[in-house]
Design an enzyme around this catalytic site. Structure first.
Site, PDB file in Angstrom:
ATOM      1  N   TYR A  15     -27.014  11.188  39.983  1.00 36.46           N
ATOM      2  CA  TYR A  15     -28.336  11.804  40.050  1.00 36.46           C
ATOM      3  C   TYR A  15     -29.049  11.595  41.386  1.00 36.46           C
ATOM      4  O   TYR A  15     -30.128  12.143  41.600  1.00 36.46           O
ATOM      5  CB  TYR A  15     -29.225  11.249  38.932  1.00 36.46           C
ATOM      6  CG  TYR A  15     -28.680  11.509  37.559  1.00 36.46           C
ATOM      7  CD1 TYR A  15     -28.707  12.784  37.009  1.00 36.46           C
ATOM      8  CD2 TYR A  15     -28.122  10.482  36.803  1.00 36.46           C
ATOM      9  CE1 TYR A  15     -28.199  13.037  35.748  1.00 36.46           C
ATOM     10  CE2 TYR A  15     -27.612  10.720  35.536  1.00 36.46           C
ATOM     11  CZ  TYR A  15     -27.651  12.000  35.018  1.00 36.46           C
ATOM     12  OH  TYR A  15     -27.143  12.249  33.768  1.00 36.46           O
ATOM     13  N   HIS A  20     -34.521  16.284  40.350  1.00 38.10           N
ATOM     14  CA  HIS A  20     -35.333  15.430  39.472  1.00 38.10           C
ATOM     15  C   HIS A  20     -35.582  14.054  40.091  1.00 38.10           C
ATOM     16  O   HIS A  20     -36.405  13.296  39.583  1.00 38.10           O
ATOM     17  CB  HIS A  20     -34.627  15.277  38.123  1.00 38.10           C
ATOM     18  CG  HIS A  20     -35.505  15.486  36.926  1.00 38.10           C
ATOM     19  ND1 HIS A  20     -36.773  16.026  36.970  1.00 38.10           N
ATOM     20  CD2 HIS A  20     -35.282  15.220  35.613  1.00 38.10           C
ATOM     21  CE1 HIS A  20     -37.281  16.079  35.754  1.00 38.10           C
ATOM     22  NE2 HIS A  20     -36.401  15.593  34.912  1.00 38.10           N
ATOM     23  N   TYR A  67     -33.914   6.107  32.693  1.00 41.28           N
ATOM     24  CA  TYR A  67     -33.737   7.557  32.696  1.00 41.28           C
ATOM     25  C   TYR A  67     -35.111   8.192  32.517  1.00 41.28           C
ATOM     26  O   TYR A  67     -36.046   7.601  31.982  1.00 41.28           O
ATOM     27  CB  TYR A  67     -32.711   8.060  31.677  1.00 41.28           C
ATOM     28  CG  TYR A  67     -31.303   7.696  32.083  1.00 41.28           C
ATOM     29  CD1 TYR A  67     -30.599   8.480  32.989  1.00 41.28           C
ATOM     30  CD2 TYR A  67     -30.709   6.536  31.595  1.00 41.28           C
ATOM     31  CE1 TYR A  67     -29.322   8.122  33.396  1.00 41.28           C
ATOM     32  CE2 TYR A  67     -29.429   6.174  31.995  1.00 41.28           C
ATOM     33  CZ  TYR A  67     -28.742   6.972  32.903  1.00 41.28           C
ATOM     34  OH  TYR A  67     -27.497   6.602  33.312  1.00 41.28           O
ATOM     35  N   ASN A  69     -36.779  10.417  30.774  1.00 45.80           N
ATOM     36  CA  ASN A  69     -37.574  10.646  29.566  1.00 45.80           C
ATOM     37  C   ASN A  69     -38.164   9.382  28.956  1.00 45.80           C
ATOM     38  O   ASN A  69     -38.994   9.469  28.057  1.00 45.80           O
ATOM     39  CB  ASN A  69     -36.748  11.391  28.523  1.00 45.80           C
ATOM     40  CG  ASN A  69     -36.369  12.784  28.983  1.00 45.80           C
ATOM     41  OD1 ASN A  69     -36.764  13.229  30.060  1.00 45.80           O
ATOM     42  ND2 ASN A  69     -35.597  13.473  28.176  1.00 45.80           N
ATOM     43  N   ASN A 115     -41.099  15.659  31.385  1.00 42.02           N
ATOM     44  CA  ASN A 115     -40.844  14.645  30.357  1.00 42.02           C
ATOM     45  C   ASN A 115     -41.071  13.220  30.837  1.00 42.02           C
ATOM     46  O   ASN A 115     -41.481  12.360  30.056  1.00 42.02           O
ATOM     47  CB  ASN A 115     -39.435  14.803  29.793  1.00 42.02           C
ATOM     48  CG  ASN A 115     -39.319  16.040  28.928  1.00 42.02           C
ATOM     49  OD1 ASN A 115     -40.281  16.453  28.289  1.00 42.02           O
ATOM     50  ND2 ASN A 115     -38.149  16.646  28.910  1.00 42.02           N
TER      51      ASN A 115
END
Length: 189
Positions: A15, A20, A67, A69, A115
């Protein structure tokens, strides 16, 4: 008195360069400029500390490792530990509704469908905290939002975000020195 600067993102090499993770990219740029290593483990994340300004105010730089969320868990733990009020927490994150590299600061507001921010609002019990959004643009035709935000930037968007980082770092510095309203007036693009 202390302040907390939080970069939202997802952990791991998969990631690292994704849209994001724009919040982490900005936090890393700020940390590099000020010689801070964000490598202490705690609060379900990685953090580093520095002293800011004439009064040597403590500033904590936090990357939740939960993470996206579940980011709020990490933020709330750090805020409780250091007794930091929501108004003294600046959350850095990506925004689909801004063109790549555009910046937008707000003193408070909704999650806007993000989120990670929803989680921070839920865990802090308020939406009354400052935030700095970094534009990543809307998905190209044929892309689902989740696939878009978890994909690396294309070359043009990567260049736009990289070019915006120095100004975004200045916006964080302005928040620390002069407060969110001054930062909004000077750095909203």
């Amino acid at each position: 008195m202390a302040k907390l600067i939080v970069g939202l993102g997802n952990p791991g090499p998969r990631y690292a360069a994704t849209r994001h993770n724009a919040g982490w990219m900005l936090l890393d740029a700020f940390a590099r400029k000020h010689g801070v290593a964000i490598e202490q483990r705690g609060f379900e994340g990685l953090y580093g500390e520095l002293r800011w300004g004439a009064e040597a105010e403590k500033v904590i730089l936090l990357k939740p490792l939960t993470y996206m969320n579940l980011s709020g868990r990490s933020v709330a733990q750090a805020a409780r530990f250091y007794r930091i009020a929501p108004a003294d927490i600046l959350v850095l994150f990506d925004d689909l509704d801004l063109e790549p590299g555009r910046l937008r600061l707000r003193a408070k507001g909704s999650a806007g469908g993000h989120n990670g921010v929803k989680s921070v609002i839920a865990e802090l019990g308020t939406a009354e905290f400052p935030r700095l959004r970094i534009g990543i643009g809307r998905p190209a035709p044929g892309w689902e939002v989740i696939d878009w935000v978890l994909a690396p930037f294309g070359p043009d968007d990567a260049a736009a975000v990289a070019a915006a980082l120095p100004r975004a770092v200045e916006a964080v510095e302005c928040f620390l020195t002069e407060g969110i309203l001054a930062a909004m007036n000077r750095y909203n693009t």
